[in-house]
Design a protein around this motif. Structure first.
Motif, short mmCIF file in Angstrom:
data_model
loop_
_atom_site.label_atom_id
_atom_site.label_comp_id
_atom_site.label_asym_id
_atom_site.label_seq_id
_atom_site.Cartn_x
_atom_site.Cartn_y
_atom_site.Cartn_z
N LEU A 1 0.11 -1.58 6.92
CA LEU A 1 1.97 -1.24 7.24
C LEU A 1 2.70 -2.68 7.92
O LEU A 1 3.74 -2.33 7.73
CB LEU A 1 1.18 -0.27 8.01
CG LEU A 1 0.62 0.85 7.43
CD1 LEU A 1 1.10 2.02 8.28
CD2 LEU A 1 1.59 1.14 6.13
N MET B 1 0.79 -1.40 0.19
CA MET B 1 0.09 -0.03 0.08
C MET B 1 0.96 0.97 -0.09
O MET B 1 1.64 1.37 0.84
CB MET B 1 -1.14 0.38 1.57
CG MET B 1 -1.93 1.41 1.27
SD MET B 1 -2.78 0.91 2.95
CE MET B 1 -4.56 0.96 2.28
N ASP B 2 0.77 2.14 -0.77
CA ASP B 2 0.85 3.20 -0.75
C ASP B 2 0.86 4.44 -0.52
O ASP B 2 -0.78 4.01 0.14
CB ASP B 2 1.54 3.91 -2.52
CG ASP B 2 0.79 3.76 -3.24
OD1 ASP B 2 -0.66 4.60 -2.44
OD2 ASP B 2 0.95 4.99 -4.54
N ILE B 3 1.32 5.94 -0.21
CA ILE B 3 0.90 6.70 0.81
C ILE B 3 -0.40 7.37 0.12
O ILE B 3 -1.58 7.93 0.70
CB ILE B 3 2.02 7.60 0.60
CG1 ILE B 3 1.88 8.53 1.50
CG2 ILE B 3 2.23 8.65 -0.71
CD1 ILE B 3 1.25 8.53 3.18
N LEU B 4 -1.38 7.42 -1.52
CA LEU B 4 -1.96 7.69 -2.09
C LEU B 4 -2.80 7.06 -1.26
O LEU B 4 -4.19 6.99 -1.16
CB LEU B 4 -2.46 6.86 -3.77
CG LEU B 4 -0.92 8.58 -4.31
CD1 LEU B 4 -0.81 8.46 -5.85
CD2 LEU B 4 -1.47 10.42 -3.59
N GLN B 5 -2.66 5.51 -1.29
CA GLN B 5 -3.61 4.41 -1.17
C GLN B 5 -3.99 4.93 0.38
O GLN B 5 -5.48 4.83 0.85
CB GLN B 5 -3.14 3.45 -1.29
CG GLN B 5 -3.27 2.17 -2.49
CD GLN B 5 -2.79 1.62 -2.85
OE1 GLN B 5 -1.39 1.10 -2.17
NE2 GLN B 5 -3.07 0.18 -3.66
N PRO C 1 4.98 -3.83 4.88
CA PRO C 1 6.39 -3.11 5.30
C PRO C 1 7.16 -3.25 6.09
O PRO C 1 8.18 -3.23 6.26
CB PRO C 1 5.83 -2.09 4.45
CG PRO C 1 4.26 -1.98 3.94
CD PRO C 1 4.12 -3.39 5.26
#
Length: 133
Positions: A43, A1-5, A46
């Protein structure tokens, strides 16, 4: 999951919370808590990668894995205590959130004792070598 998600999920949650809050504050709170738990769950992978990389670096540097494990436990306690305190604070229980933070600090201090011991022993060894030369 990236920051935009992450931000997207949070914004959707905020929109839902603002929409239902006036009619059902309990539902709004549940949406907030559930969103926090979902974000936390996303999270975990990661964080696992970070822990694996730190372990690899420790092995390369010939650092005692027990010491590294203790430091990682300390970091984990700090993050979980902060996350838990924020969730509880979001539900309006600032006093209970403070108690979670206090409990986290105590647990961190207990785990830090062996780390402090190693640091002091290392300093003493360096001082003894310096004085003997």
């Amino acid at each position: 999951m990236d920051i935009l998600q992450i931000v997207g999920l949070a914004l959707i949650a905020v929109f839902l919370i603002l929409t239902v809050k006036s009619q059902s504050p309990l539902l709004a709170l549940l949406i907030s808590l559930l969103t926090g738990v979902i974000l936390f769950a996303f999270l975990v992978p990661p964080v696992r990668l970070i822990l694996e990389e730190i372990e690899k670096l420790a092995l390369q540097a010939n650092v005692d894995l027990k010491l590294v494990g203790t430091i990682l436990k300390i970091i984990t306690i700090a993050y979980i205590a902060e996350f838990g305190a924020q969730l509880v604070r979001d539900s309006g229980e600032a006093g209970l959130a403070s108690k979670i933070e206090f409990g986290g600090k105590i647990l961190i201090l207990v785990l830090a004792i062996p780390v402090v011991r190693v640091v002091i022993d290392t300093i003493l060894q360096v001082m003894m070598r310096g004085g003997a030369g």
